[in-house]
Each structure stands twice: as C-alpha cells, then as structure tokens.
Design an enzyme around this catalytic site. Structure first.
Site, PDB file in Angstrom:
ATOM      1  N   ASP A   1       0.809  -1.218   0.000  1.00 52.59           N
ATOM      2  CA  ASP A   1       0.000   0.000   0.000  1.00 52.59           C
ATOM      3  C   ASP A   1       0.842   1.268   0.000  1.00 52.59           C
ATOM      4  O   ASP A   1       2.064   1.226   0.184  1.00 52.59           O
ATOM      5  CB  ASP A   1      -0.946   0.002   1.216  1.00 52.59           C
ATOM      6  CG  ASP A   1      -0.278  -0.520   2.485  1.00 52.59           C
ATOM      7  OD1 ASP A   1       0.961  -0.479   2.574  1.00 52.59           O
ATOM      8  OD2 ASP A   1      -0.992  -0.965   3.385  1.00 52.59           O
TER       9      ASP A   1
ATOM     10  N   ASP B   1      -7.376  -2.744  14.453  1.00 49.16           N
ATOM     11  CA  ASP B   1      -8.759  -3.066  14.070  1.00 49.16           C
ATOM     12  C   ASP B   1      -8.834  -4.283  13.152  1.00 49.16           C
ATOM     13  O   ASP B   1      -9.873  -4.575  12.576  1.00 49.16           O
ATOM     14  CB  ASP B   1      -9.425  -1.844  13.406  1.00 49.16           C
ATOM     15  CG  ASP B   1      -8.703  -1.405  12.120  1.00 49.16           C
ATOM     16  OD1 ASP B   1      -7.738  -2.077  11.695  1.00 49.16           O
ATOM     17  OD2 ASP B   1      -9.108  -0.380  11.546  1.00 49.16           O
TER      18      ASP B   1
ATOM     19  N   HIS C   1      -7.067  -4.718  10.314  1.00 49.19           N
ATOM     20  CA  HIS C   1      -6.820  -4.525   8.873  1.00 49.19           C
ATOM     21  C   HIS C   1      -5.531  -5.220   8.427  1.00 49.19           C
ATOM     22  O   HIS C   1      -4.594  -5.360   9.202  1.00 49.19           O
ATOM     23  CB  HIS C   1      -6.823  -3.033   8.483  1.00 49.19           C
ATOM     24  CG  HIS C   1      -5.674  -2.219   8.983  1.00 49.19           C
ATOM     25  ND1 HIS C   1      -5.842  -1.026   9.655  1.00 49.19           N
ATOM     26  CD2 HIS C   1      -4.330  -2.380   8.894  1.00 49.19           C
ATOM     27  CE1 HIS C   1      -4.656  -0.506   9.939  1.00 49.19           C
ATOM     28  NE2 HIS C   1      -3.722  -1.320   9.497  1.00 49.19           N
TER      29      HIS C   1
ATOM     30  N   GLU D   1      -9.599  -1.967   5.606  1.00 50.18           N
ATOM     31  CA  GLU D   1     -10.203  -1.701   6.908  1.00 50.18           C
ATOM     32  C   GLU D   1     -11.433  -2.576   7.117  1.00 50.18           C
ATOM     33  O   GLU D   1     -11.973  -3.140   6.149  1.00 50.18           O
ATOM     34  CB  GLU D   1     -10.593  -0.216   6.979  1.00 50.18           C
ATOM     35  CG  GLU D   1      -9.413   0.747   6.887  1.00 50.18           C
ATOM     36  CD  GLU D   1      -8.615   0.832   8.189  1.00 50.18           C
ATOM     37  OE1 GLU D   1      -8.585  -0.153   8.950  1.00 50.18           O
ATOM     38  OE2 GLU D   1      -7.994   1.882   8.429  1.00 50.18           O
TER      39      GLU D   1
END
Ligand code: F6R
Length: 256
Positions: free
Chosen positions: A63, A132, A134, A139
């Site tokens: 990313d 979280d 990811h 996400e």
C-alpha cells in the site's frame, strides 16, 4: 494457519527472516509482497544482515498513502527506500509500490494487479495487522474479494499512525492498497504482530469467525499462512498453549 509464539519481537522477526531467506535461496527469482509500518523493521534489519542476493527478486508493496508524494518522509516509498531497499542489492525497477499521487487511481490499481500477474504472482506476502484487524489498508467492512483500490482509513488507524506524522491531523485519510482478494492469491502469507495492543486483533483473526469486521480473519481461508508473534501479541489467544506445543514439537522435516 501455523502460529509461532516467541518470547520477544526479536526472536519472532528472526524466524520470519529465516523463512524469507530460505525462499530467496531456493528461488532466486522469487516475488515478494512487502509491508511497511513499525512491525517489519526488525525483520528488514535481519534480512539486511543476512547479505542475501536480491538481484533477481521482484517486490510489490501492499500500500501507499493517497496524496503523499513519493519523496515525502512518511510515504511508503520513502520508508522502503530508507529502511530496506538502499541496504540491499535489489534492482530499483524490480520494486513496485502503488502510486498514491496518480491522477487516475483506478487505472494504476488495475495496472498494479496486471504487473503482479505478469510477474507470476506473489510467492510470499508479508503482512502486519492493524489494531482493528486490517491487513494492507483493508479496513473493517472491506470486501473479502476486493482488489487493489483506494480505501478510506478508519479514525482508529489514523490515530494509530499519528505517531509517524507528528499528530493525527497530518495523517492522510486515504490509501491505495492491494485488496483482500489480491492478498489471498499470494502462495504463502507471513503475518507478523508484536505488542499487547495487537493481541485482541490477533485473537479475533486466528480464533474468531471469518468476518469483514476483522479483515485478517480471512487468512483462515488461505492454505498456507505463518503467523509470527511475540508473547504480548499472543496473550489473548485461547489456544496459545497448544500452538506453543505444536511448534516446540515439530518433526524435524517440518522445521523452518
Ligand atoms: C503497512 C500495512 C499495514 C500495517 C498495519 C500495522 O504496509 O499494510 O497493514 O501492517 O497498519 O502497522 P504497524 O506495524 O505500524 O503497527
């Protein structure tokens, strides 16, 4: 999913480095998927120390922040250059990172996917995990079949990454990320997590239901996943005693 629990991040990173080194020695033209952030730093240091031959290796990063020029100190282009690429003998044009500054993001995402396919697919994809759940910047609520695209970061991820940007207000809101479907096509996924703050996400990913609420849980559907943890990141795993026993009693032929 093989879960390897080590006393500290250094020991876990060393195992991950040995795994990557073995792949590079066995397949000098291997294709690696790489990650950024705090987690892989030790692993990259280990790999640098090993003085492997990277000349024929191709890499694809997961990313990049959207809207950050590659020269920005917090871009993942800068991260990879500074923390890893400039310390090894990899050919610059064999390294790939999504272009977060592209005018036509869908077009560069499609090209990224094509380049991965043209390179023969990813042999080993390195992953970190967000608090979280990811992976990449997929996400919670990301499609489990998603491909490379732009995603909006959650407030939690922006808070977690504020430490790199000198404050949350400077953290970009968007990132270009490989999709979950893209990641699942890698032949081997290697997930690293260190520290107590990753413990709940790891437990949900490894022992919870497969759900877009915790994108890393989709790795339960992948045929070959290695998870290298320190004791703190493993602390919420219900079956940690069993995972330790399995690793400590591995038959020789299975050893990393
Ligand atoms: C980075 C990436 C992210 C990070 C994750 C954990 O390329 O894809 O999924 O792995 O946000 O970040 P750290 O390692 O900084 O805790």
């Amino acid at each position: 999913m093989e879960i390897i629990i080590q006393p500290d991040p250094a020991a876990a990173a060393e195992i991950a480095a040995r795994l990557i080194a073995r792949l590079i020695r066995e397949k000098p033209g291997a294709v690696l998927g790489l990650a950024t952030g705090g987690t892989p730093l030790r692993l990259y240091c280990e790999l640098v120390k090993m003085k492997l031959d990277w000349r024929k290796i191709t890499t694809f990063n997961l990313d990049e922040y959207a809207g950050l020029p590659s020269q920005h100190p917090q871009s993942y282009h800068s991260f990879m250059r500074e923390k890893f690429f400039r310390h090894i003998n990899i050919a610059g044009n064999n390294t790939h990172i999504p272009n977060g500054m592209a005018k036509d993001i869908p077009a560069i995402c499609e090209r990224y996917e094509k380049k991965i396919r043209a390179a023969g697919g990813i042999d080993l994809q390195l992953l970190g995990i967000g608090t979280d759940g990811h992976i990449g910047f997929n996400e919670p609520s990301s499609s489990l079949a998603s491909r490379t695209r732009i995603k909006t970061l959650t407030p939690r991820t922006r808070r977690d990454n504020a430490r790199f940007f000198g404050g949350e207000k400077n953290v970009p809101h968007h990132a270009v990320t490989m999709g979950i479907g893209t990641i699942l096509e890698a032949r081997h996924c290697l997930l690293l997590a260190f520290g107590r703050k990753k413990a709940r996400a790891i437990a949900a990913a490894a022992e919870g239901p497969v759900t877009a609420r915790n994108p890393a849980s989709v790795l339960q559907m992948h045929p070959k996943v290695t998870v290298c943890l320190d004791a703190a990141a493993a602390s919420c795993l219900e079956m940690k005693k069993y995972y330790r026993w399995v690793y400590e009693n591995k038959p020789d032929w299975q050893n990393i």
